[in-house]
Structures are given as structure tokens and as C-alpha cells.
Design a protein around this motif. Structure first.
Motif, mmCIF file in Angstrom:
data_model
loop_
_atom_site.group_PDB
_atom_site.id
_atom_site.type_symbol
_atom_site.label_atom_id
_atom_site.label_comp_id
_atom_site.label_asym_id
_atom_site.label_seq_id
_atom_site.Cartn_x
_atom_site.Cartn_y
_atom_site.Cartn_z
ATOM 1 N N SER A 48 0.823 -1.215 0.000
ATOM 2 C CA SER A 48 0.000 0.000 0.000
ATOM 3 C C SER A 48 0.856 1.264 0.000
ATOM 4 C CB SER A 48 -0.947 0.002 1.205
ATOM 5 O OG SER A 48 -0.222 -0.010 2.428
ATOM 6 N N GLY A 49 2.162 1.108 -0.222
ATOM 7 C CA GLY A 49 3.030 2.280 -0.360
ATOM 8 C C GLY A 49 3.909 2.572 0.830
ATOM 9 N N GLY A 50 3.879 1.733 1.845
ATOM 10 C CA GLY A 50 4.759 1.929 2.998
ATOM 11 C C GLY A 50 6.062 1.176 2.820
ATOM 12 N N SER A 51 6.848 1.108 3.875
ATOM 13 C CA SER A 51 8.112 0.368 3.837
ATOM 14 C C SER A 51 8.345 -0.271 5.200
ATOM 15 C CB SER A 51 9.277 1.288 3.475
ATOM 16 O OG SER A 51 9.339 2.411 4.334
ATOM 17 N N VAL A 52 9.095 -1.367 5.199
ATOM 18 C CA VAL A 52 9.321 -2.148 6.411
ATOM 19 C C VAL A 52 10.775 -2.572 6.471
ATOM 20 C CG1 VAL A 52 8.820 -4.348 7.573
ATOM 21 C CG2 VAL A 52 6.944 -3.008 6.594
ATOM 22 N N PHE A 53 11.350 -2.499 7.675
ATOM 23 C CA PHE A 53 12.661 -3.091 7.924
ATOM 24 C C PHE A 53 12.493 -4.173 8.977
ATOM 25 C CE2 PHE A 53 16.477 -3.757 10.351
ATOM 26 C CZ PHE A 53 17.442 -3.893 9.363
ATOM 27 N N LYS A 54 13.128 -5.320 8.742
ATOM 28 C CA LYS A 54 13.017 -6.436 9.677
ATOM 29 C C LYS A 54 14.370 -7.117 9.820
ATOM 30 C CE LYS A 54 9.503 -8.592 11.853
ATOM 31 N NZ LYS A 54 8.415 -7.891 12.536
ATOM 32 N N ALA A 55 14.704 -7.484 11.038
ATOM 33 C CA ALA A 55 15.939 -8.222 11.313
ATOM 34 C C ALA A 55 15.570 -9.584 11.880
ATOM 35 C CB ALA A 55 16.810 -7.455 12.304
ATOM 36 N N VAL A 56 16.196 -10.627 11.344
ATOM 37 C CA VAL A 56 15.954 -12.001 11.796
ATOM 38 C C VAL A 56 17.238 -12.527 12.415
ATOM 39 C CG1 VAL A 56 15.369 -14.348 11.094
ATOM 40 C CG2 VAL A 56 14.235 -12.403 10.015
ATOM 41 N N ARG A 57 17.131 -13.117 13.607
ATOM 42 C CA ARG A 57 18.297 -13.688 14.265
ATOM 43 C C ARG A 57 18.074 -15.174 14.506
ATOM 44 N NH1 ARG A 57 19.374 -10.657 19.493
ATOM 45 N NH2 ARG A 57 20.429 -12.482 20.340
ATOM 46 N N GLY A 58 19.146 -15.921 14.419
ATOM 47 C CA GLY A 58 19.059 -17.353 14.654
ATOM 48 C C GLY A 58 20.402 -17.995 14.391
ATOM 49 N N GLU A 59 20.640 -19.102 15.052
ATOM 50 C CA GLU A 59 21.900 -19.815 14.859
ATOM 51 C C GLU A 59 21.824 -20.689 13.611
ATOM 52 O OE1 GLU A 59 24.087 -18.572 16.745
ATOM 53 O OE2 GLU A 59 22.485 -17.563 17.827
ATOM 54 N N TYR A 60 22.946 -21.317 13.281
ATOM 55 C CA TYR A 60 22.970 -22.210 12.124
ATOM 56 C C TYR A 60 21.921 -23.319 12.309
ATOM 57 C CZ TYR A 60 24.530 -25.574 8.659
ATOM 58 O OH TYR A 60 24.572 -26.450 7.602
ATOM 59 N N GLY A 61 21.118 -23.540 11.263
ATOM 60 C CA GLY A 61 20.103 -24.575 11.315
ATOM 61 C C GLY A 61 18.782 -24.128 11.908
ATOM 62 N N SER A 62 18.698 -22.875 12.327
ATOM 63 C CA SER A 62 17.444 -22.399 12.928
ATOM 64 C C SER A 62 16.386 -22.090 11.880
ATOM 65 C CB SER A 62 17.706 -21.166 13.792
ATOM 66 O OG SER A 62 18.222 -20.098 13.002
ATOM 67 N N GLY A 63 16.790 -22.051 10.614
ATOM 68 C CA GLY A 63 15.811 -21.840 9.547
ATOM 69 C C GLY A 63 15.761 -20.437 8.993
ATOM 70 N N LYS A 64 16.858 -19.685 9.089
ATOM 71 C CA LYS A 64 16.844 -18.301 8.594
ATOM 72 C C LYS A 64 16.607 -18.248 7.085
ATOM 73 C CE LYS A 64 20.897 -17.058 10.219
ATOM 74 N NZ LYS A 64 21.288 -18.328 10.882
ATOM 75 N N THR A 65 17.334 -19.072 6.333
ATOM 76 C CA THR A 65 17.155 -19.075 4.879
ATOM 77 C C THR A 65 15.753 -19.551 4.516
ATOM 78 O OG1 THR A 65 19.511 -19.477 4.497
ATOM 79 C CG2 THR A 65 18.003 -20.025 2.705
ATOM 80 N N PHE A 66 15.284 -20.581 5.218
ATOM 81 C CA PHE A 66 13.933 -21.077 4.974
ATOM 82 C C PHE A 66 12.916 -19.970 5.226
ATOM 83 C CE2 PHE A 66 9.944 -23.105 5.761
ATOM 84 C CZ PHE A 66 9.948 -24.250 4.984
ATOM 85 N N PHE A 67 13.065 -19.244 6.343
ATOM 86 C CA PHE A 67 12.119 -18.186 6.688
ATOM 87 C C PHE A 67 12.103 -17.092 5.626
ATOM 88 C CE2 PHE A 67 11.196 -14.037 8.501
ATOM 89 C CZ PHE A 67 9.984 -14.262 9.128
ATOM 90 N N THR A 68 13.289 -16.653 5.194
ATOM 91 C CA THR A 68 13.334 -15.553 4.228
ATOM 92 C C THR A 68 12.730 -15.965 2.891
ATOM 93 O OG1 THR A 68 15.602 -16.145 3.579
ATOM 94 C CG2 THR A 68 15.346 -14.500 5.305
ATOM 95 N N ARG A 69 12.961 -17.209 2.470
ATOM 96 C CA ARG A 69 12.385 -17.644 1.200
ATOM 97 C C ARG A 69 10.890 -17.900 1.329
ATOM 98 N NH1 ARG A 69 17.306 -21.483 -1.193
ATOM 99 N NH2 ARG A 69 18.815 -19.770 -1.277
ATOM 100 N N TRP A 70 10.467 -18.334 2.502
ATOM 101 C CA TRP A 70 9.026 -18.489 2.750
ATOM 102 C C TRP A 70 8.345 -17.127 2.670
ATOM 103 C CZ3 TRP A 70 6.575 -16.474 7.246
ATOM 104 C CH2 TRP A 70 5.229 -16.836 7.406
ATOM 105 N N LEU A 71 8.963 -16.110 3.286
ATOM 106 C CA LEU A 71 8.395 -14.765 3.241
ATOM 107 C C LEU A 71 8.379 -14.246 1.803
ATOM 108 C CD1 LEU A 71 9.097 -11.921 5.757
ATOM 109 C CD2 LEU A 71 9.075 -11.454 3.322
ATOM 110 N N ALA A 72 9.470 -14.486 1.072
ATOM 111 C CA ALA A 72 9.527 -14.036 -0.321
ATOM 112 C C ALA A 72 8.431 -14.695 -1.157
ATOM 113 C CB ALA A 72 10.902 -14.338 -0.911
ATOM 114 N N GLU A 73 8.142 -15.938 -0.845
ATOM 115 C CA GLU A 73 7.084 -16.644 -1.572
ATOM 116 C C GLU A 73 5.724 -16.008 -1.302
ATOM 117 O OE1 GLU A 73 6.338 -21.003 -0.869
ATOM 118 O OE2 GLU A 73 7.544 -21.112 -2.689
ATOM 119 N N GLN A 74 5.499 -15.596 -0.047
ATOM 120 C CA GLN A 74 4.252 -14.897 0.265
ATOM 121 C C GLN A 74 4.165 -13.589 -0.517
ATOM 122 O OE1 GLN A 74 2.415 -16.898 2.342
ATOM 123 N NE2 GLN A 74 4.312 -18.091 2.249
ATOM 124 N N ALA A 75 5.308 -12.915 -0.647
ATOM 125 C CA ALA A 75 5.340 -11.644 -1.363
ATOM 126 C C ALA A 75 5.021 -11.830 -2.847
ATOM 127 C CB ALA A 75 6.712 -10.990 -1.191
#
Length: 441
Positions: A48-75
Motif C-alpha cells: 500500500s506504499g509503505g516500507s518495512v525493515f526487519k531483522a531475523v536472528r538465529g543460529e545455524y540450522g534455525s531456519g533463517k534461509t527457509f524463513f526468508t524464502r518463505w516470506l519471499a514466496e508470500q510476497a
């Protein structure tokens, strides 16, 4: 859920190779329900014309790459564009935003186009400008049409041109080169628009631009790219800066510049300069909390500060920083069952796969892999899924294969990542007294 054969195959093939699938992650999502509502709201804000900044933290294997690609898929389901950029000292140093912008254009993708989608997006934008010009005057053609498109280009990029006039100039040059049939020059100008260095001087002269894109111009070009995306039918961009924790390993002067660039990006996003941008970074806890990361720059630490002292169940998914807690044995088993069911739905011997690799065996394999990695469940998902798919393949192909009788789990150092190898070695019994570390203090 109905899944196409192509989508199923892409997911299984990626897991077989020990990689995170590029798409279809909703089929495997475990434990992400708690973020879904917040992510939906944030994507609504961006589209709707806004902007968002988000930081994700997690150790190896916590699913950071999975989360970001899941979010990208929603987008992408909302028509947005996405780009995943790996931050690294040599290839993509964060203190040089021109390299970040270049990687963005190289990795730009949409639901219809794989990376790089830069040219299809730009071509679609000019098509929209022509359609908008025709909507005002359907009789336009030839020079009159070109003039109307030029006027619309100037109007749409007026705000961008205040800080980055060469962005609009390059677009004009690209269109003019195409109109004259000079595809080589058009490609070179488009490369320059994408931040590529060392573009031929002749192409730059044709577009009326000079030199290469620099750190400060990159912000203006990002602003322009968001405008082009929006007008060409993509209401936003999800830009992922992955593995930002690598900043901790660079020289102190470069690290300080990179941290300040990150602080600048956050401020620009919050100021509203980049309507339609969802900027997401990922990093380890050490990066956010350690002395060589975010805490090194107080203004950045203040912007990213979130209280994580309470029970993880009460983490605020709307906060600027969220944490991924990784897998437990139960959730790892749940993930395995999802993969087994997905595989069986397209297997030649579907019933045998489901019967032989039952829930109990999936749990046994999850425990065995985790045990081989020193009991560290968070490190296990990648190699567990790879082994599981290997077992499923054998059951599907060989009628008499029984994994409980004919399969012995092995974890070869060759197939393990460095982190996996380290925990596996730590769990391995010493072969001799020389391998035992003694604390003599």
C-alpha cells in the motif's frame, strides 16, 4: 493441499541435494504460524506504499534461509518482486551499497521471471507508459507517442531524478537504442542501469551518463527501481540481505563503514524514502549481541534493540527484530512427515513408501541423525532431510528394500558443512589418548 508434479519435484530435488528449495516452502513450513499474521500485515503495509525493515536472528540450522524464502514466496503471491543477496567481504561488501544494488538487480525475480528479471520489468514499465499515453490520446503514434512517453517518464521519476538524474537518463538511452535497432547498446545501457561496472564508454555516451554507479547513487537507483517495479505491476520489493554476520570477520574500518551503512538503510526505510520496500536482514545472535557486530555502533544497536529475556512463546513478531529458535526433535519429526507425505503423493510406489517409511521410522531417523551430530537438533535439518529423501528414493525404486534392515546411517565429512562437521567431530569418541583434551589449570 493440491500440489503440481513440477512443484513437488522441485522441492524434493532441492532436499535431495541438501539445499533449501527456492519455492514451495509453504509445503514444508513448520513453526512459522506465529509469524504469519505479522508478515501479512507488513506485506500489506508495503504493497500500500509503505516500507518495512526487519531483522531475523538465529543460529545455524534455525531456519533463517527457509524463513526468508518463505516470506519471499508470500510476497510473490501478492505480485511483488524479490531479491536475495548474500553479504560477503569480497563479493558484496555492505559498506559499498553499489555492490548491494548490483546484486539486487542480478538476483531480481518475480512470480513470472527468474533472476535476473531486470529486463522484463523495464520492458513492462515502458509498455505501461505507452498504454497510459494511449489512454489519454488514442491517436498517438510515431514521434508524438515518443514525446508522450518521455513526458510520463519524467513525471514518474521526478522524485528520483532529484538525487539520481542518471537513472532516468539511462532508461531513455535504453529505449532509444531499442527503437534504433541497436540491441547491443541497449543491453550495455541496461547493464549500467543494473549497476554493472566497466560498461563500454560508447554505450554510456549514447545514454548521456558517465562513470560507474557509486555508493551514494545506489540509494537513488534503488528508489528508481521501486518506482519502475510499482508502475510495471509489482507493488513492492522484498530485499533480503543474508548472512550479515560475516561483517564480524572483516577489517575494523570496513566493518564500521558497513555497520553505518546498515544504520543508514534503516533510517532511510523508516523515513519513507523507499515506498514499497521490505528490507530484511539475517544474522546470528553473536552479530546482534557481540562486540564485533551491532553493539559496536550504538545508534544501530538502539534501532535494533528488542527484549528477548522472556519465554520465546511471548516474543513479539511485530518487533523490528525477531528470533528463530530452531527445531526440536518433535518439530524435526513433523517436518520429516511432511516431506514423506509430499514424496509419497508423487511416488511410483506411493503406498509402499507411506507404509515402509512410517511415522515411527521418520522419528528414528531424526533421532539417529541428531545423535550423530552430538544431539544438536538445530544443526540436523539439512542433512536429515537429505538422508530421508535418499531412503524414500530407495523404497520407491526397490520392492524389497526395508530401511530398518538394509539401511545404515552414515555421516561422511565430505557431505557435511563446516558447522555440521565440527559438531559431528565433537560427538565422535576419541580414537586415542592423544585426542583427549585435558584441563590442567
Amino acid at each position: 493441499m493440491s500440489v503440481s508434479a513440477v512443484r513437488r519435484r522441485e522441492v524434493i530435488d532441492a532436499l535431495r541435494n541438501g539445499a533449501v528449495p527456492q519455492a514451495g516452502l509453504d509445503l514444508l513450513a513448520v513453526g512459522l504460524d506465529r509469524f504469519a499474521s505479522a508478515v501479512d500485515a507488513e506485506l500489506d503495509t508495503v504493497t500500500s506504499g509503505g516500507s518495512v525493515f526487519k531483522a531475523v536472528r538465529g543460529e545455524y540450522g534455525s531456519g533463517k534461509t527457509f524463513f526468508t524464502r518463505w516470506l519471499a514466496e508470500q510476497a510473490k503471491r501478492r505480485g511483488m518482486a524479490t531479491a536475495e543477496v548474500q553479504v560477503s567481504e569480497n563479493e558484496t561488501p555492505l559498506h559499498r551499497l553499489e555492490t548491494v544494488y548490483r546484486r539486487l538487480t542480478e538476483r531480481l525475480s518475480t512470480a513470472s521471471y527468474a533472476p535476473s528479471a531486470l529486463r522484463p520489468v523495464v520492458d513492462a514499465w515502458f509498455y505501461v507508459l505507452e498504454e497510459d499515453a494511449f489512454a489519454v490520446d488514442a491517436s498517438l503514434e510515431g514521434a508524438a507517442l515518443e514525446t508522450a512517453v518521455e513526458d510520463l517518464l519524467a513525471q514518474r521519476l521526478a522524485e528520483v531524478s532529484r538525487s539520481a538524474p542518471t537513472f532516468a537518463a539511462a532508461l531513455r538511452g535504453y529505449r532509444n537504442a531499442l527503437a534504433s535497432g541497436d540491441s547491443g547498446t541497449a543491453e550495455s545501457i541496461l547493464a549500467w542501469l543494473g549497476g554493472q561496472p566497466n560498461v563500454a564508454a560508447a554505450a554510456r555516451r549514447a545514454a548521456g551518463v558517465r562513470g560507474d554507479l557509486d555508493h551514494f547513487g545506489a540509494l537513488g537507483f534503488l528508489q528508481g527501481m521501486l518506482t519502475v517495479l510499482r508502475d510495471s505491476g509489482h507493488p513492492g520489493l522484498v530485499l533480503v540481505l543474508d548472512e550479515v554476520e560475516t561483517l564480524q570477520r572483516v577489517r575494523s574500518d570496513a566493518r564500521d563503514k558497513a555497520l553505518n551503512s546498515l544504520r543508514q538503510l534503516i533510517d532511510e526505510v523508516h523515513s519513507g524514502r523507499f515506498p514499497g520496500l521490505y528490507l530484511l536482514i539475517t544474522g546470528t545472535s553473536a552479530f546482534y549481541d557481540g562486540p564485533q557486530g551491532v553493539q559496536r555502533l550504538t545508534p544501530l544497536a538502539q534501532r535494533l534493540s528488542v527484549d528477548f529475556t522472556s519465554d520465546t512463546r511471548f516474543d513479539n513478531p511485530r518487533a523490528i527484530q525477531i528470533r528463530l529458535t530452531g527445531f526440536t526433535l518433535d518439530s524435526l519429526g513433523e517436518l520429516g512427515r511432511k516431506v514423506r507425505s509430499l514424496y509419497a503423493a508423487g511416488a511410483s510406489a506411493s503406498d509402499r513408501v507411506s507404509f515402509t517409511v512410517d511415522d515411527a521410522y521418520v522419528a528414528e531417523l531424526a533421532s539417529a541423525v541428531t545423535g550423530g551430530l552430538g544431539g544438536q537438533v538445530g544443526v540436523a535439518p539439512r542433512i536429515f532431510l537429505r538422508k530421508l529423501v535418499d531412503v524414500l528414493d530407495r523404497v520407491d525404486q526397490f520392492d524389497d528394500f526395508d530401511p530398518r534392515k538394509h539401511y545404515t546411517l552414515t555421516l561422511s565429512s565430505v557431505e557435511l558443512t563446516e558447522v555440521e562437521r565440527n559438531v559431528a567431530n565433537a560427538a565422535r569418541p576419541a580414537d586415542s589418548a592423544d585426542e583427549v583434551d585435558l584441563d590442567l589449570s
